[in-house]
Design an enzyme around this catalytic site. Structure first.
Site, PDB file in Angstrom:
ATOM      1  N   CYS A  57      -5.593 -44.401   4.917  1.00 28.46           N
ATOM      2  CA  CYS A  57      -6.821 -45.145   4.603  1.00 28.46           C
ATOM      3  C   CYS A  57      -7.046 -46.280   5.602  1.00 28.46           C
ATOM      4  CB  CYS A  57      -6.823 -45.639   3.159  1.00 28.46           C
ATOM      5  SG  CYS A  57      -8.485 -46.137   2.608  1.00 28.46           S
ATOM      6  N   HIS A 101      -6.286 -41.044   0.199  1.00 30.04           N
ATOM      7  CA  HIS A 101      -5.058 -41.593  -0.376  1.00 30.04           C
ATOM      8  C   HIS A 101      -4.169 -40.473  -0.905  1.00 30.04           C
ATOM      9  CE1 HIS A 101      -5.653 -46.004  -0.327  1.00 30.04           C
ATOM     10  NE2 HIS A 101      -6.935 -45.675  -0.281  1.00 30.04           N
ATOM     11  N   GLU A 156      -1.059 -40.475  -1.490  1.00 30.78           N
ATOM     12  CA  GLU A 156      -0.044 -40.963  -2.424  1.00 30.78           C
ATOM     13  C   GLU A 156      -0.513 -40.912  -3.873  1.00 30.78           C
ATOM     14  OE1 GLU A 156      -2.645 -44.511  -1.967  1.00 30.78           O
ATOM     15  OE2 GLU A 156      -1.975 -42.896  -0.646  1.00 30.78           O
TER      16      GLU A 156
END
Length: 249
Positions: free
Chosen positions: A110, A215, A217
């Site tokens: 990001c 993102h 994660e």
């Protein structure tokens, strides 16, 4: 061992921390640990030379957060900029160049891919909602998230790592890549044409540097293609560590 630069927490951001502090959201570290990595959080403001700062580590992860200072890419601050921290920008850009020189495996997420782009002379779109014809990519200050597809380019680090031509991605960013930095190439886009992934095309000694605008994660625990980005970073970091010091790993 993966180095993860933190971002500054302003005074009052954390209850009973009136002086502020530094932090990294847990999902980034969780994804690295699922890959078998150890993690070390680095705080901006370290005055040691960047090559010295990273020499104890095997890989680098740049995480999300506030906007890169527009001054770094020849623009002026706008009404929608948030979380600008010139000290963090300088720290991460210096670490990125040091990792590049050392052929250290690096993943940029990001804000991280925006730092990566600016570090090599690229520019950013400062507020995507003002750009016509784009998908909803989420706005951090409004706490909105968008799920959308990203198409990867065959034969790239992104496609090889994820083993997928299309990725379902969690996204919340109000800025994006405009002109691409020197030595970087586009390896993923969303259906509206927005650049979603970059890789370093020119790396010393075959280094591995990949940046993604979304993102991973956030969905890695349930989406193997997203977890694979962390797995690949850690695998290359392990191989680099073993190659450098085979007798102690």
């Amino acid at each position: 061992m993966i180095a993860v630069p933190a971002y500054r927490l302003e005074p009052g951001r954390v209850a009973r921390w009136p002086e502020g502090g530094y932090g990294v959201p847990a999902p980034y570290l969780d994804a690295l640990r699922r890959s078998g990595a150890r993690t070390a959080i680095l705080a901006p403001g370290d005055l040691a030379p960047p090559d010295e700062v990273i020499q104890s580590f095997d890989g680098l992860l740049l995480v999300g957060g506030g906007d890169v200072d527009p001054v770094r890419y020849g623009a002026q601050r706008g009404a929608h900029d948030y979380g600008v921290d010139p000290e963090r920008d300088a720290f991460e850009i210096a670490l990125l160049h040091a990792a590049d020189r050392a052929a250290m495996p690096t993943l940029c997420i990001c804000r991280g891919v925006q730092v990566m782009n600016v570090a090599y002379g690229g520019t950013l779109e400062q507020h995507l909602p003002d750009v016509g014809g784009l998908l909803m990519h989420g706005v951090p200050l409004d706490d909105t998230t968008s799920m959308h597809e990203v198409e990867s380019v065959q034969g790239t680090r992104l496609a090889t790592a994820t083993q997928a031509s299309s990725l379902r991605c969690s996204s919340h960013h109000h800025q994006g890549i405009a002109s691409v930095g020197e030595g970087l190439r586009i390896v993923g886009r969303s259906s509206d044409g927005l650049v979603e992934a970059l890789e370093r095309d020119i790396t010393p000694d075959g280094g591995w540097m990949l940046g993604v605008q979304w993102h991973p994660e956030e969905t890695a625990a349930v989406d193997p293609s997203q977890q694979a980005l962390f797995d690949t970073l850690v695998r290359f970091a392990w191989e680099r560590a073993v190659s450098a010091d085979p007798g102690t790993r």
